[in-house]
Design an enzyme around this catalytic site. Structure first.
Site, PDB file in Angstrom:
ATOM      1  CD  GLU A 102      43.591  48.977  37.844  1.00  0.00           C
ATOM      2  OE1 GLU A 102      43.013  48.074  37.197  1.00  0.00           O
ATOM      3  OE2 GLU A 102      44.494  49.664  37.351  1.00  0.00           O
ATOM      4  CE1 TYR A 114      42.584  39.170  43.069  1.00  0.00           C
ATOM      5  CE2 TYR A 114      41.515  41.147  43.884  1.00  0.00           C
ATOM      6  CZ  TYR A 114      41.624  40.144  42.943  1.00  0.00           C
ATOM      7  OH  TYR A 114      40.772  40.129  41.863  1.00  0.00           O
TER       8      TYR A 114
END
Length: 143
Positions: A102, A114
């Site tokens: 998350e 990411y």
């Protein structure tokens, strides 16, 4: 820069970086408990100092990245990306084929890192974070 697994001796320095980076930081006790459980932590070390770290809970064949942080004075040098790539390699070497995480919806720098390392957005967790309240993107990478 040297990458290695975190040891108990690294906890005070890692916890200090954690305090500098997060509104609800893990405590030294939390890191110690993580090391004693099914978590793995990698650190990036420069000139004898911890520059950043990444942690992941393991439940083969899945892993969940718990935290990634780089000392504020060392940001913008690719340390975070290097840590994520190193954890992905560690995961492959240890039969972890799916990694989830998350990330604050407003943390554009982390989201970019990411995505550069192969993660894709799966969905949103509304009001997941506190101080301040913010949604979280759920992201994953399959290897």
């Amino acid at each position: 820069m040297m990458l290695r697994e975190m040891t108990g001796e690294d906890i005070p320095e890692v916890a200090e970086i954690e305090r500098q980076c997060f509104s609800q930081p893990w405590s030294e006790k939390g890191f110690a408990e993580g090391l004693e459980s099914s978590a793995v932590f990698l650190v990036a070390e420069e000139e004898g100092r911890i520059a950043g770290y990444i942690g992941m809970y393991i439940s083969v064949p899945e892993g969940e990245i718990t935290n990634v942080a780089v000392a504020p004075s060392l940001r913008g040098r690719g340390i975070g990306k290097t840590l994520v790539e190193a954890m992905k390699k560690w995961a492959v070497d240890h039969r972890v084929t799916r990694i989830v995480l998350e990330v604050r919806a407003g943390n554009e720098v982390a989201i970019h890192v990411y995505e550069l390392t192969g993660f894709v957005k799966l969905g949103i967790r509304k009001n997941f974070y506190q101080f301040p309240t913010e949604d979280a993107f759920v992201m994953e990478v399959n290897q």
